[in-house]
Design an enzyme around this catalytic site. Structure first.
Site, PDB file in Angstrom:
ATOM      1  N   GLY A 166      -9.314   6.249  -1.524  1.00  0.00           N
ATOM      2  CA  GLY A 166      -8.880   5.516   0.122  1.00  0.00           C
ATOM      3  C   GLY A 166      -9.413   4.433   0.898  1.00  0.00           C
ATOM      4  O   GLY A 166      -9.565   3.632   1.865  1.00  0.00           O
TER       5      GLY A 166
ATOM      6  N   ASN B  71      -9.762   1.255   0.320  1.00  0.00           N
ATOM      7  CA  ASN B  71      -8.733  -0.323   0.409  1.00  0.00           C
ATOM      8  C   ASN B  71      -8.368   0.305   1.692  1.00  0.00           C
ATOM      9  O   ASN B  71      -8.017  -0.236   3.149  1.00  0.00           O
ATOM     10  CB  ASN B  71      -7.805  -0.349   0.045  1.00  0.00           C
ATOM     11  CG  ASN B  71      -8.876  -1.862  -0.861  1.00  0.00           C
ATOM     12  OD1 ASN B  71      -9.518  -3.014  -0.815  1.00  0.00           O
ATOM     13  ND2 ASN B  71      -8.935  -1.003  -2.450  1.00  0.00           N
TER      14      ASN B  71
ATOM     15  N   MET C  34      -1.619   4.133  -8.297  1.00  0.00           N
ATOM     16  CA  MET C  34      -1.498   4.562  -9.820  1.00  0.00           C
ATOM     17  C   MET C  34      -0.502   4.130 -10.849  1.00  0.00           C
ATOM     18  O   MET C  34      -0.050   4.636 -11.545  1.00  0.00           O
ATOM     19  CB  MET C  34      -2.334   5.180 -10.268  1.00  0.00           C
ATOM     20  CG  MET C  34      -4.212   4.820  -9.915  1.00  0.00           C
ATOM     21  SD  MET C  34      -4.556   3.241  -9.964  1.00  0.00           S
ATOM     22  CE  MET C  34      -6.148   2.932 -10.084  1.00  0.00           C
ATOM     23  N   ARG C  35       0.836   4.270 -10.503  1.00  0.00           N
ATOM     24  CA  ARG C  35       1.981   3.774 -10.772  1.00  0.00           C
ATOM     25  C   ARG C  35       2.571   2.370 -10.909  1.00  0.00           C
ATOM     26  O   ARG C  35       1.959   1.880  -9.663  1.00  0.00           O
ATOM     27  CB  ARG C  35       2.800   4.735 -10.050  1.00  0.00           C
ATOM     28  CG  ARG C  35       2.355   5.841 -10.630  1.00  0.00           C
ATOM     29  CD  ARG C  35       3.434   6.939 -10.231  1.00  0.00           C
ATOM     30  NE  ARG C  35       2.150   8.466  -9.649  1.00  0.00           N
ATOM     31  CZ  ARG C  35       2.858   9.420 -10.751  1.00  0.00           C
ATOM     32  NH1 ARG C  35       3.444   8.993 -11.505  1.00  0.00           N
ATOM     33  NH2 ARG C  35       1.470  10.856 -10.786  1.00  0.00           N
TER      34      ARG C  35
ATOM     35  N   ASN D 199      -0.412  -5.651  -3.197  1.00  0.00           N
ATOM     36  CA  ASN D 199      -1.641  -5.330  -4.710  1.00  0.00           C
ATOM     37  C   ASN D 199      -3.126  -5.449  -4.706  1.00  0.00           C
ATOM     38  O   ASN D 199      -2.666  -6.867  -4.720  1.00  0.00           O
ATOM     39  CB  ASN D 199      -1.206  -4.757  -6.126  1.00  0.00           C
ATOM     40  CG  ASN D 199      -1.819  -3.650  -6.754  1.00  0.00           C
ATOM     41  OD1 ASN D 199      -1.956  -2.975  -6.252  1.00  0.00           O
ATOM     42  ND2 ASN D 199      -1.880  -3.821  -8.564  1.00  0.00           N
TER      43      ASN D 199
ATOM     44  N   HIS E 282      -5.969  -5.907  -6.673  1.00  0.00           N
ATOM     45  CA  HIS E 282      -6.649  -5.726  -8.320  1.00  0.00           C
ATOM     46  C   HIS E 282      -7.599  -5.746  -8.332  1.00  0.00           C
ATOM     47  O   HIS E 282      -8.759  -6.959  -8.181  1.00  0.00           O
ATOM     48  CB  HIS E 282      -5.431  -6.163  -9.350  1.00  0.00           C
ATOM     49  CG  HIS E 282      -5.659  -6.369 -10.874  1.00  0.00           C
ATOM     50  ND1 HIS E 282      -5.864  -4.998 -10.831  1.00  0.00           N
ATOM     51  CD2 HIS E 282      -6.831  -5.873 -11.889  1.00  0.00           C
ATOM     52  CE1 HIS E 282      -6.401  -4.400 -12.592  1.00  0.00           C
ATOM     53  NE2 HIS E 282      -6.672  -5.881 -12.568  1.00  0.00           N
TER      54      HIS E 282
HETATM   55  C1  GAR Z   1      -9.990   0.047  -6.388  1.00  0.00           C
HETATM   56  O1  GAR Z   1     -10.904  -0.499  -6.685  1.00  0.00           O
HETATM   57  C2  GAR Z   1      -8.705  -1.133  -6.666  1.00  0.00           C
HETATM   58  O2  GAR Z   1      -8.460  -2.279  -6.320  1.00  0.00           O
HETATM   59  C3  GAR Z   1      -8.209  -0.542  -7.229  1.00  0.00           C
HETATM   60  O3  GAR Z   1      -8.161   1.092  -7.480  1.00  0.00           O
HETATM   61  C4  GAR Z   1      -9.016   1.721  -6.540  1.00  0.00           C
HETATM   62  C5  GAR Z   1      -9.378   2.411  -5.187  1.00  0.00           C
HETATM   63  O4  GAR Z   1     -10.150   2.105  -4.459  1.00  0.00           O
HETATM   64  N1  GAR Z   1      -6.576  -0.734  -8.206  1.00  0.00           N
HETATM   65  C6  GAR Z   1      -6.173  -0.630  -8.896  1.00  0.00           C
HETATM   66  O5  GAR Z   1      -7.091  -0.631 -10.583  1.00  0.00           O
HETATM   67  C7  GAR Z   1      -4.900  -1.189  -9.141  1.00  0.00           C
HETATM   68  N2  GAR Z   1      -4.629  -1.297 -10.989  1.00  0.00           N
HETATM   69  P1  GAR Z   1      -9.725   3.011  -3.406  1.00  0.00           P
HETATM   70  O6  GAR Z   1      -9.038   3.976  -3.328  1.00  0.00           O
HETATM   71  O7  GAR Z   1     -11.240   3.541  -2.538  1.00  0.00           O
HETATM   72  O8  GAR Z   1      -8.719   1.912  -2.581  1.00  0.00           O
END
Ligand code: GAR
Length: 214
Positions: free
Chosen positions: A15, A17, A96-97, A113, A115
């Site tokens: 979390g 982000n 992740m879904r 989203n 990425h």
């Molecule tokens: C982030 O790097 C996000 O971009 C990625 O997961 C991480 C979550 O980090 N998302 C994906 O890969 C989606 N396909 P966080 O939980 O510290 O925000």
């Protein structure tokens, strides 16, 4: 003061982000935004802890038995919870879904989203590892609207990051993460200001004057 945009954040893991959005709201960088609730498909997600610490309603909702999608009954619970909190924009932050049609229809053009790559390169899982293994010299982060595909929706913002000679997956991921934290809040701010207009695959960013005229 103008009514605030209520967002709901879906997160599966640590979390950071989400934390960046919370911090930007607190510091006044996202003045027109409030987080209505945070939902996770993982009971141990650090994201839930971060939300609770910030006084935001936080829920673990059982996702069902499949690994990559929400079971239809459970999906309904996600939607109900978001609606109960008046959520107008759903922000996936490391969720992740894949969301199916029913979810998308409940929030049309209102799901974003983040990425960790410059889409359409390296969609799906482990984007930073994919980029390193492919040998690109530049990667980055993308914020996009969510459609039925995997990381295929209209692109809102992107920022590039240089791949260094001695990068590992971890060092590259860290550099990209800093950019993610910045551009996700920027995209949410633009949405809150009514400045994102989807035209087919393109998302036009309107100027303040253009918004006033609409
Ligand atoms: C982030 O790097 C996000 O971009 C990625 O997961 C991480 C979550 O980090 N998302 C994906 O890969 C989606 N396909 P966080 O939980 O510290 O925000």
């Amino acid at each position: 003061m103008a009514k605030k945009l209520i967002i709901g954040v879906l997160a599966s893991g640590r979390g950071t982000n989400l934390q960046a959005i919370i911090d930007n709201i607190k510091s006044g960088k996202l003045p027109n935004v409030e987080i209505g609730c945070v939902i996770s498909d993982n009971p141990d997600a650090k994201a839930l802890e971060r939300a609770r610490r910030a006084g935001i309603p936080a829920y673990y909702i059982y996702p069902g038995k499949k690994r990559t999608v929400l079971d239809p009954e459970q999906e309904e619970k996600y939607i109900e919870t978001l609606k109960k909190h008046g959520v107008e924009l759903v922000c996936l932050a490391g969720f992740m879904r894949i969301l199916k049609k029913k979810f998308l229809d409940a929030f049309p053009n209102r799901i974003m989203n983040i990425h960790p790559a410059l889409l359409p390169a390296f969609p799906g899982l482990n984007a930073q590892k994919q980029a390193l293994e492919y040998g690109v010299k530049v990667s980055g982060a993308t914020v996009h609207f969510v459609d039925e595909g995997i990381d295929t929706g209209p692109i809102i913002l992107q920022e590039a990051v240089k791949v260094e000679e001695d990068d590992t997956v971890e060092t590259l991921a860290d550099r990209i993460l800093k950019v993610e934290h910045k551009i996700y809040s920027e995209a949410i701010r633009l949405f809150a200001e009514g400045r994102l207009k989807i035209e087919g695959r393109r998302v036009r960013i309107l100027s303040g004057d253009e918004v006033d005229k609409t």
